[in-house]
Write a protein that holds these residues in place. Sequence first.
Motif, mmCIF file in Angstrom:
data_model
loop_
_atom_site.group_PDB
_atom_site.id
_atom_site.type_symbol
_atom_site.label_atom_id
_atom_site.label_comp_id
_atom_site.label_asym_id
_atom_site.label_seq_id
_atom_site.Cartn_x
_atom_site.Cartn_y
_atom_site.Cartn_z
ATOM 1 N N PHE A 177 -50.729 125.850 -39.639
ATOM 2 C CA PHE A 177 -50.358 126.254 -38.302
ATOM 3 C C PHE A 177 -48.893 126.785 -38.182
ATOM 4 O O PHE A 177 -48.545 127.345 -37.223
ATOM 5 N N SER A 178 -48.146 126.546 -39.065
ATOM 6 C CA SER A 178 -46.842 126.959 -39.203
ATOM 7 C C SER A 178 -46.460 128.151 -39.976
ATOM 8 O O SER A 178 -45.371 128.602 -40.219
ATOM 9 N N ALA A 182 -48.236 132.791 -37.259
ATOM 10 C CA ALA A 182 -49.418 131.989 -36.686
ATOM 11 C C ALA A 182 -49.312 131.947 -35.244
ATOM 12 O O ALA A 182 -48.167 131.632 -34.522
ATOM 13 N N TYR A 183 -50.342 132.048 -34.409
ATOM 14 C CA TYR A 183 -50.408 131.979 -33.093
ATOM 15 C C TYR A 183 -51.652 131.335 -32.391
ATOM 16 O O TYR A 183 -51.752 131.070 -31.253
ATOM 17 N N GLN A 184 -52.507 130.713 -33.477
ATOM 18 C CA GLN A 184 -54.001 130.480 -32.787
ATOM 19 C C GLN A 184 -53.840 129.592 -31.769
ATOM 20 O O GLN A 184 -54.467 129.376 -30.713
ATOM 21 N N LEU A 185 -53.027 128.521 -32.137
ATOM 22 C CA LEU A 185 -53.070 127.363 -31.366
ATOM 23 C C LEU A 185 -52.244 127.489 -30.036
ATOM 24 O O LEU A 185 -52.898 127.052 -28.808
ATOM 25 N N GLN A 231 -46.729 125.163 -29.572
ATOM 26 C CA GLN A 231 -45.320 126.040 -29.918
ATOM 27 C C GLN A 231 -44.841 125.031 -31.053
ATOM 28 O O GLN A 231 -44.293 125.425 -31.897
ATOM 29 N N ASN A 232 -44.493 123.872 -30.696
ATOM 30 C CA ASN A 232 -43.719 122.720 -31.622
ATOM 31 C C ASN A 232 -44.751 122.700 -32.917
ATOM 32 O O ASN A 232 -44.155 122.970 -33.961
ATOM 33 N N PRO A 239 -46.968 116.715 -32.770
ATOM 34 C CA PRO A 239 -46.488 116.238 -31.544
ATOM 35 C C PRO A 239 -45.758 114.720 -31.523
ATOM 36 O O PRO A 239 -46.060 114.063 -32.226
ATOM 37 N N GLU A 240 -45.191 114.704 -30.446
ATOM 38 C CA GLU A 240 -44.459 113.146 -30.172
ATOM 39 C C GLU A 240 -45.638 112.208 -30.013
ATOM 40 O O GLU A 240 -46.791 112.323 -29.528
#
Length: 256
Positions: A177-178, A182-185, A231-232, A239-240
């Motif tokens: 994902f990074s 990559a942009y899918q999420l 984006q994170n 994620p936090e």
Amino acid sequence: MQPYQKYPSKSGSHNKIHEFLEGKYANSYVWPVIWHNVIKEEELAYQIEYVTFEVHKDSNLNQKLSDIQFTLNPINEEDPKVFYLNFLTPAKSKILSSDNKHFPTFFVNALQHTKNTLEIVSNEKYNTDQIATIDIDYLWESETGEMKALEVTTFRKNLSSLSEAKRLLQFAIDKRFSKPNAYQLDFLSYVSNKIFNAKIYFVCVNTLNSTNEILPQSNVLWFELTSEVAQNMHNGKLPEDSHLKFCSIEEFLSEL
């Protein structure tokens, strides 16, 4: 830019999730594919071309939509470009639309020679503009009228604890994902909200070997895939903790 996004047929759907949604939300549970282009400027922008609801030999999930009675936000006010594709019928009747004048020529040309839209999008003979596709794994309307969606990622290793699940998710973020471009999420978060008025949740489950069969003892790590979270993740970050939920597969299904 990632030119094509391969998506699984629903014959390969995640058994426990698919069976639960089919049983509880049969009247609204669907599988959309979004055809789009990515515009690379200072910030990514997305141009939605079409939304298709497909029926083929491995999936009849969208059969209920043959009359185009599914409420969508128009992609824009003038041109919704929503199509229902049934690859099980003769070529001339494979495609229905809320407005026939918008039939994409390459759809029509490809229908006689293809078995599903993946064969269309991945074949440059038909998809001359190299439009990309991404599917939403699961989309449905809840009992309260709220639209919900899922993006599911599977792991062969056991999600034995929250810390182990976070480790495995970080591995997926780093490996997939990074990646550059990559942009899918982010796109899934955008299109779920923009077109379907849906909240989309990112779901991690434990499956049998390389299959999509969710193990009965699987735990689930899941969270809402907001634009900020997406984006994170594209920037390599988990994620936090305040966003994360960790529970058994049974507990997860009970919250859908």
